[in-house]
Design a protein around this motif. Structure first.
Motif, short mmCIF file in Angstrom:
data_model
loop_
_atom_site.label_atom_id
_atom_site.label_comp_id
_atom_site.label_asym_id
_atom_site.label_seq_id
_atom_site.Cartn_x
_atom_site.Cartn_y
_atom_site.Cartn_z
N THR A 109 0.83 -1.19 0.00
CA THR A 109 0.00 0.00 0.00
C THR A 109 0.87 1.25 0.00
N HIS A 114 1.17 -5.11 4.21
CA HIS A 114 0.33 -5.86 5.14
C HIS A 114 0.34 -7.31 4.70
N TYR A 142 -9.75 -0.31 -1.22
CA TYR A 142 -9.58 -0.68 0.18
C TYR A 142 -9.85 -2.18 0.26
N ILE A 155 -7.72 -2.05 4.93
CA ILE A 155 -6.37 -1.82 4.43
C ILE A 155 -6.54 -0.92 3.21
#
Length: 164
Positions: A109, A114, A142, A155
Protein backbone atom coordinates in the motif's frame (compact mmCIF):
# COMPACT_ATOMS: atom_id res chain seq x y z
CA UNK A 1 -5.13 3.45 -10.57
CA UNK A 2 -4.17 -0.13 -11.44
CA UNK A 3 -3.18 -3.02 -9.19
CA UNK A 4 -0.60 -5.65 -10.08
CA UNK A 5 -1.12 -9.25 -8.91
CA UNK A 6 2.27 -10.98 -8.96
CA UNK A 7 4.38 -13.55 -7.13
CA UNK A 8 3.66 -17.27 -6.91
CA UNK A 9 0.93 -17.27 -9.54
CA UNK A 10 0.87 -18.87 -12.98
CA UNK A 11 -0.41 -15.68 -14.58
CA UNK A 12 0.52 -12.18 -13.44
CA UNK A 13 -2.49 -9.97 -13.96
CA UNK A 14 -3.31 -6.29 -13.83
CA UNK A 15 -6.55 -5.18 -12.16
CA UNK A 16 -8.22 -1.93 -13.18
CA UNK A 17 -10.84 -0.92 -10.59
CA UNK A 18 -11.87 2.00 -12.80
CA UNK A 19 -13.86 -0.33 -15.04
CA UNK A 20 -15.54 -2.37 -12.30
CA UNK A 21 -18.54 -0.05 -11.85
CA UNK A 22 -20.38 -1.80 -14.69
CA UNK A 23 -18.92 -5.27 -14.00
CA UNK A 24 -21.61 -7.83 -13.23
CA UNK A 25 -19.57 -9.36 -10.40
CA UNK A 26 -19.65 -6.27 -8.17
CA UNK A 27 -21.71 -6.41 -4.98
CA UNK A 28 -23.38 -3.61 -3.09
CA UNK A 29 -21.70 -2.84 0.24
CA UNK A 30 -24.81 -3.74 2.25
CA UNK A 31 -25.17 -7.06 0.46
CA UNK A 32 -21.55 -8.05 1.02
CA UNK A 33 -21.59 -7.47 4.74
CA UNK A 34 -25.09 -8.72 5.52
CA UNK A 35 -26.94 -5.59 6.54
CA UNK A 36 -30.65 -6.49 6.50
CA UNK A 37 -33.11 -4.34 4.62
CA UNK A 38 -35.05 -1.96 6.83
CA UNK A 39 -38.63 -2.99 7.57
CA UNK A 40 -39.53 0.71 7.91
CA UNK A 41 -39.19 1.15 4.16
CA UNK A 42 -42.61 0.79 2.47
CA UNK A 43 -40.83 -0.41 -0.67
CA UNK A 44 -38.74 -2.90 1.33
CA UNK A 45 -40.37 -6.01 -0.15
CA UNK A 46 -40.09 -4.63 -3.68
CA UNK A 47 -36.46 -3.68 -2.99
CA UNK A 48 -35.78 -7.16 -1.55
CA UNK A 49 -37.21 -8.77 -4.69
CA UNK A 50 -35.12 -6.51 -6.92
CA UNK A 51 -31.97 -7.32 -4.95
CA UNK A 52 -32.79 -11.05 -5.05
CA UNK A 53 -33.15 -10.93 -8.84
CA UNK A 54 -29.94 -8.93 -9.15
CA UNK A 55 -28.11 -11.38 -6.86
CA UNK A 56 -29.34 -14.32 -8.95
CA UNK A 57 -28.06 -12.62 -12.11
CA UNK A 58 -24.70 -11.93 -10.47
CA UNK A 59 -24.32 -15.52 -9.29
CA UNK A 60 -25.17 -16.74 -12.80
CA UNK A 61 -22.78 -14.23 -14.36
CA UNK A 62 -19.93 -15.35 -12.08
CA UNK A 63 -20.08 -18.72 -13.82
CA UNK A 64 -19.32 -17.00 -17.13
CA UNK A 65 -15.70 -16.02 -17.57
CA UNK A 66 -15.16 -13.17 -18.31
CA UNK A 67 -18.41 -11.53 -17.21
CA UNK A 68 -20.61 -10.19 -19.95
CA UNK A 69 -21.86 -6.64 -19.60
CA UNK A 70 -25.57 -6.96 -20.00
CA UNK A 71 -27.73 -4.19 -21.27
CA UNK A 72 -29.07 -2.05 -18.41
CA UNK A 73 -31.80 0.53 -18.32
CA UNK A 74 -31.11 4.23 -17.85
CA UNK A 75 -32.69 4.02 -14.38
CA UNK A 76 -30.40 1.13 -13.37
CA UNK A 77 -27.39 3.00 -14.75
CA UNK A 78 -28.27 6.05 -12.63
CA UNK A 79 -28.76 3.86 -9.55
CA UNK A 80 -25.41 2.15 -10.15
CA UNK A 81 -23.71 5.52 -10.27
CA UNK A 82 -24.99 6.31 -6.75
CA UNK A 83 -24.00 3.07 -4.99
CA UNK A 84 -21.10 1.93 -2.84
CA UNK A 85 -19.61 -1.29 -4.17
CA UNK A 86 -17.12 -4.01 -3.39
CA UNK A 87 -15.60 -6.52 -5.79
CA UNK A 88 -15.04 -10.11 -4.69
CA UNK A 89 -11.39 -10.98 -5.23
CA UNK A 90 -11.91 -14.72 -5.74
CA UNK A 91 -12.51 -14.63 -9.54
CA UNK A 92 -9.23 -12.76 -10.08
CA UNK A 93 -7.31 -15.17 -7.86
CA UNK A 94 -8.76 -18.13 -9.76
CA UNK A 95 -7.70 -16.58 -13.08
CA UNK A 96 -4.17 -15.92 -11.78
CA UNK A 97 -3.90 -19.55 -10.57
CA UNK A 98 -2.00 -19.46 -7.29
CA UNK A 99 0.84 -21.99 -7.28
CA UNK A 100 1.08 -24.86 -4.80
CA UNK A 101 2.95 -23.93 -1.65
CA UNK A 102 1.87 -20.29 -1.64
CA UNK A 103 0.60 -19.44 1.83
CA UNK A 104 0.78 -15.71 2.36
CA UNK A 105 0.03 -12.55 0.48
CA UNK A 106 1.58 -9.13 0.84
CA UNK A 107 -0.72 -6.20 0.14
CA UNK A 108 1.58 -3.35 -0.80
CA UNK A 109 0.00 0.00 0.00
CA UNK A 110 0.94 3.65 -0.06
CA UNK A 111 1.60 3.42 3.71
CA UNK A 112 3.50 0.11 3.85
CA UNK A 113 2.95 -3.62 3.52
CA UNK A 114 0.33 -5.86 5.14
CA UNK A 115 0.68 -9.64 5.30
CA UNK A 116 -2.43 -11.84 5.14
CA UNK A 117 -3.12 -15.47 4.26
CA UNK A 118 -4.05 -16.62 0.76
CA UNK A 119 -7.43 -17.71 2.12
CA UNK A 120 -8.10 -14.27 3.61
CA UNK A 121 -7.34 -12.69 0.24
CA UNK A 122 -9.47 -15.17 -1.68
CA UNK A 123 -12.49 -14.58 0.55
CA UNK A 124 -11.96 -10.81 0.70
CA UNK A 125 -13.38 -7.79 -1.09
CA UNK A 126 -12.03 -4.61 -2.62
CA UNK A 127 -14.06 -1.45 -2.03
CA UNK A 128 -13.64 0.42 -5.31
CA UNK A 129 -16.55 2.89 -5.46
CA UNK A 130 -18.18 5.06 -2.84
CA UNK A 131 -21.40 6.82 -3.86
CA UNK A 132 -20.72 5.76 -7.44
CA UNK A 133 -17.31 7.45 -7.55
CA UNK A 134 -13.86 5.82 -7.67
CA UNK A 135 -11.82 5.86 -4.46
CA UNK A 136 -9.24 8.58 -5.02
CA UNK A 137 -8.14 9.38 -1.48
CA UNK A 138 -6.06 6.45 -0.20
CA UNK A 139 -7.14 4.47 -3.29
CA UNK A 140 -7.51 2.91 -5.72
CA UNK A 141 -9.07 0.22 -3.47
CA UNK A 142 -9.58 -0.68 0.18
CA UNK A 143 -9.27 -4.32 1.23
CA UNK A 144 -11.91 -5.87 3.51
CA UNK A 145 -11.85 -9.36 4.97
CA UNK A 146 -14.79 -11.50 3.84
CA UNK A 147 -16.20 -11.67 7.36
CA UNK A 148 -16.21 -7.88 7.64
CA UNK A 149 -13.97 -7.96 10.72
CA UNK A 150 -12.07 -4.88 9.50
CA UNK A 151 -15.08 -2.85 8.32
CA UNK A 152 -13.94 0.09 10.44
CA UNK A 153 -10.24 -0.26 9.65
CA UNK A 154 -9.76 -1.46 6.06
CA UNK A 155 -6.37 -1.82 4.43
CA UNK A 156 -6.32 1.33 2.30
CA UNK A 157 -4.37 2.27 -0.80
CA UNK A 158 -3.66 -1.24 -2.13
CA UNK A 159 -1.32 -0.84 -5.11
CA UNK A 160 0.10 -4.36 -5.49
CA UNK A 161 -0.73 -7.91 -4.44
CA UNK A 162 2.27 -10.22 -4.06
CA UNK A 163 1.60 -13.92 -3.45
CA UNK A 164 4.48 -15.53 -1.51
Amino acid sequence: MIIQLTGKVNYHITLDPGVWIFDDRKIEWEQAFGHPLSNDNPNGEEEANRLQQRWSREVYQQKINPPINKSISKFERNEILKGTYVMPIKPFIENAEIQDGAETVILSTSSGEHEISVNQLTEGYFLFARNGKPIKEDGPVYFYFGDGSNKDTPIKGVKQIIVT
